[in-house]
Enzyme design. Structure first.
Site, PDB file in Angstrom:
ATOM      1  N   ASP A 472     -12.289  -3.881 -17.592  1.00 30.44           N
ATOM      2  CA  ASP A 472     -11.491  -2.716 -17.205  1.00 30.44           C
ATOM      3  C   ASP A 472     -10.307  -3.155 -16.338  1.00 30.44           C
ATOM      4  OD1 ASP A 472     -10.819  -0.038 -16.909  1.00 30.44           O
ATOM      5  OD2 ASP A 472     -12.756   0.567 -16.072  1.00 30.44           O
ATOM      6  N   ASP A 541     -10.240   7.912 -21.735  1.00 28.06           N
ATOM      7  CA  ASP A 541     -11.383   8.418 -20.974  1.00 28.06           C
ATOM      8  C   ASP A 541     -11.719   9.850 -21.368  1.00 28.06           C
ATOM      9  OD1 ASP A 541     -12.006   6.192 -19.549  1.00 28.06           O
ATOM     10  OD2 ASP A 541     -10.950   6.768 -17.721  1.00 28.06           O
TER      11      ASP A 541
END
Ligand code: DGJ
Length: 738
Positions: A472, A541
């Protein structure tokens, strides 16, 4: 031969792909000796004889410098057709290369040589240029492949001087400029977005002027993607000419389209952004990332399929592997990661048929929320007093592979790492250290930071036998300085990204079974650069099914479904509050690499049973979705009736959606594409169909030509019915009729 010389002097070259031709000439001004490599043609495949005629028509070998010399004094010059227009001479357009030798900010290049190299899979042409009086070399490289219409280009600059020679400063260095042939009208397609709203397709007339898409964030960004497609305003999904350019780079970038008032369009794309200065000392060189160009004439659908094919053949590390169905804990537990909690989820996930369990953020340091511990990559001592082995043994005990979330490029000020190495962050003297999400960016360009990251990641993967890393990156660069590097500090914009690639590459080499997912707060780092080192990317997301359909549609324009991670999460969706049936959520996630991301401990038994069935169904067709040719069949995904189809060898999968059941608008017959017109197809899975014309029955046989000309009907598209209906239909070529 993909690269052929068209004239005896070696000034004209034809580069041939299976369905296109690209003609280059090196124009040398007879008066000044200045050399300019030009793009003379990029379009449908031409025979060599025809390509020679292009040369003749353009002034050709018999008339060097012809085009340039016929300009009136106020006309915009021909640099729009140059492969890499430099800042210098009679040029006033967008420079792809800007160089300063002290106070001299102008290049005057002459030809140093042209060479062709035969490589496995294709040919490569290198055109070397050098400055007339400074020790500066520029090499333009072009690669063509036997099995792809994508042409790859990049460039290298070198300081050819010796000790004592002054440094050379580079302020812009694009990988290449692409000229789009003349047209009365031009239209561009690209994607824009924001966090949780990535990959929104926009298609609009190209204004006259200079249009720039860019990221200054040190990552690819959510706001724009480093690619563009241009068509003459009449291309559709199935028809028409489309030219595309994509940059394979995961740091800051810039792509500028010039639509010149006198006509003509060019796209120059490269890394870095305005204001960045790269210094070359004697012996130093910089090579750009690749920029890819594609010409197709089957509309946007064919363009997408050509990009997907190219990615599978020449970019992705593991394109032939079937991606496992994964579970990710983020939406279920956020930072509250415990062994018992994860194992409770893992047990249910395994019972559904999940094959890979990924533990997300919250397992390390004292990471109880997002304000602390990035950098402290050891198991959270209170939650995992005996380490992570118990958790991972447990996951494996359920028969699944195991993966872990990491964010190697980041540090919280509240961490052991920052206390020990405050100098490791991106920073500038006398400037603030701005935090975003309470975090600071580590300067991955520093060799000691790169080696530190490689060290702990290598141990983590080795000790726990990890099968998967979710890598990430949750904030853009600010105060991007490296005081210790002095005037060379802007190299961090390049080296940070290259060291991310390098660490991934070395990890993969040391742990050949390891698979990596690229994530950056959702889809902030999705591009052909990172795809060379990762197996999957997380596009957003936002896991709401309808929003995701729009994201998937934009993603699919150039990136293949086999890289696109997509989870089924809870309903109502935690991001949007919208509710959607489990089946619809599954059918949306099944259009990429299926994952589950909901809190399974709250799912009803009925939902769990249905989930297990749908996972099973996905496994039986995933190869077709992940590796097949994709056809966006109809509609505006997420907004009205739509469908997407995948074809691999004899297998066909069609996913059909209708979010607004009672809408009377929209088609009811769904015409398929890409089938063999002379074959009969057997219905292997009829989806949720019933009786009526065009509704399929399992086992029935249908002509390929009829399925493409007339189509089929799905219960999901019938005009009266509930919201959120969806279907998956599976066909298999049964036999050919002739
Ligand atoms: C942002 C990612 O996009 C999410 O999926 C999750 O991994 C969080 N970071 C964790 O902090």
């Amino acid at each position: 031969m993909p690269v052929d010389r068209l004239d005896a002097d070696g000034g004209w070259w034809a580069l041939t792909t299976p369905n296109s031709t690209y003609v280059i000439s090196v124009e040398v001004d007879p008066e000044t000796g200045e050399a300019a490599p030009l793009q003379r043609y990029w379009g449908p495949a031409l025979s060599l004889e025809a390509a020679r005629r292009v040369a003749g028509m353009s002034g050709g070998p018999a008339n060097p410098g012809g085009a340039r010399r016929h300009m009136t004094s106020f006309s915009r010059p021909v640099e729009i057709e140059e492969l890499l227009p430099v800042d210098g001479g009679c040029r006033w357009g967008v420079p792809s290369v800007q160089v300063a030798f002290g106070q001299v900010r102008s290049l005057e290049l002459r030809l140093a040589g042209v060479s062709v190299t035969t490589e496995a899979g294709g040919d490569r042409l290198d055109i070397a240029l050098e400055d007339r009086c400074f020790p500066f070399e520029l090499v333009l490289s072009v690669r063509v492949f036997h099995d792809s219409d994508v042409i790859e280009r990049w460039a290298t600059v070198r300081h050819r001087g010796g000790t004592g020679d002054a440094p050379i400063e580079i302020t812009r260095f694009d990988s290449g400029s692409w000229f789009v042939p003349d047209s009365a009208v031009y239209r561009y397609s690209g994607v824009f977005g924001a966090w949780a709203e990535e990959f929104q397709l926009q298609r609009a007339p190209l204004p006259i002027g200079e249009l720039t898409f860019t990221s200054r964030q040190g990552i690819t960004s959510h706001q724009a993607s480093p690619w563009i497609m241009i068509d003459p305003g009449d291309a559709t999904e199935e028809h028409g000419q489309v030219w595309g350019v994509a940059l394979a780079w995961s740091g800051s970038w810039r792509l500028t389209v010039t639509h010149r008032p006198e006509g003509g369009v060019a796209v120059s794309a490269g890394f870095g952004h305005e204001g960045v200065r790269w210094r070359l000392g004697p012996g130093d060189e910089i090579t750009t990332p690749p920029v890819l160009g594609l010409y197709t004439r089957g509309g946007f659908g064919a363009a997408s399929r050509a990009w997907h094919d190219h990615a599978r053949r020449h970019i992705l590390p593991t394109p032939q592997e079937e991606r496992p169905v994964l579970y990710n804990s983020w939406e279920a537990t956020t930072f509250a990661v415990t062994e018992a909690g994860q194992l409770a989820l893992a047990k249910i996930a395994a019972s559904l048929g999940v094959e890979l369990f990924v533990v997300d953020d919250g397992w390390f340091g004292s990471r109880d929320d997002d304000t602390r511990s990035l950098g402290d990559w050891w198991p959270h001592p209170e939650r995992f007093p005996d380490g992570l082995r118990g958790l991972f043994d447990g996951i494996r005990g359920f028969g699944m592979k195991a993966g872990l979330w990491v964010e190697p490029e980041m540090v919280n000020a509240n961490s052991e790492l920052y206390r020990a190495h405050p100098d490791w962050i991106l920073r500038m003297d006398n400037r603030r250290h701005d935090e975003k999400r309470s975090q600071l960016v580590l300067n991955f360009a520093r060799p000691e930071v790169r080696d530190w990251a490689l060290g702990w990641l290598d141990r983590l993967v080795g000790d726990l036998g990890l099968d998967y890393l979710k890598w990430d990156m949750n904030r853009p660069f600010t105060q991007a300085g490296w005081p210790e590097a002095g005037p060379a500090q802007d190299r961090l914009w390049i080296e940070h990204t290259r060291n991310v690639y390098r660490v991934m590459e070395l990890l993969r080499k040391r742990h050949p079974h390891l698979r990596i997912e690229s994530c950056s707060g959702g889809g902030g780092r999705v591009d052909f650069g990172i795809m060379r080192h990762t197996d999957e990317v997380w596009p957003s997301d936002n896991t709401d099914a309808r929003d995701r359909q729009i994201v998937h549609h934009g993603f699919s324009q150039i990136y293949p479904a086999g890289t696109m991670s997509a989870w089924v999460t809870d309903s109502p969706n935690p991001n949007t509050g919208r509710s959607a049936p489990l089946r619809y959520r599954f059918h949306v996630a099944m259009s990429g690499v299926l994952g589950i991301g909901g809190d399974l401990t709250t799912w009803s038994q009925q939902d769990l049973d249905e989930a297990a069935e749908l996972i099973d169904a996905y496994k039986s067709i995933r190869r077709v979705i992940q590796q097949g040719r994709q056809y966006r069949l109809a509609g505006t995904p997420g907004q009205d009736r739509s469908a997407v189809q995948y074809v691999l060898d004899d297998e066909v999968v069609v996913l059909i959606y209708n979010p607004y059941g009672n809408a009377k608008r929209g088609p009811r017959w769904l015409r398929l594409a890409g089938l063999d017109p002379d074959a009969l197809y057997e219905v292997v899975d009829a989806g949720g169909t019933g009786d009526g014309p065009g509704l399929l029955r399992r086992g029935s046989l249908w002509h390929g030509s009829v399925l493409m000309a007339v189509g089929l009907r799905s219960a999901a598209w019938e005009p009266i019915g509930a919201d959120y209906r969806s279907d998956m239909i599976v066909l298999r070529r049964h036999h050919r009729l002739r």
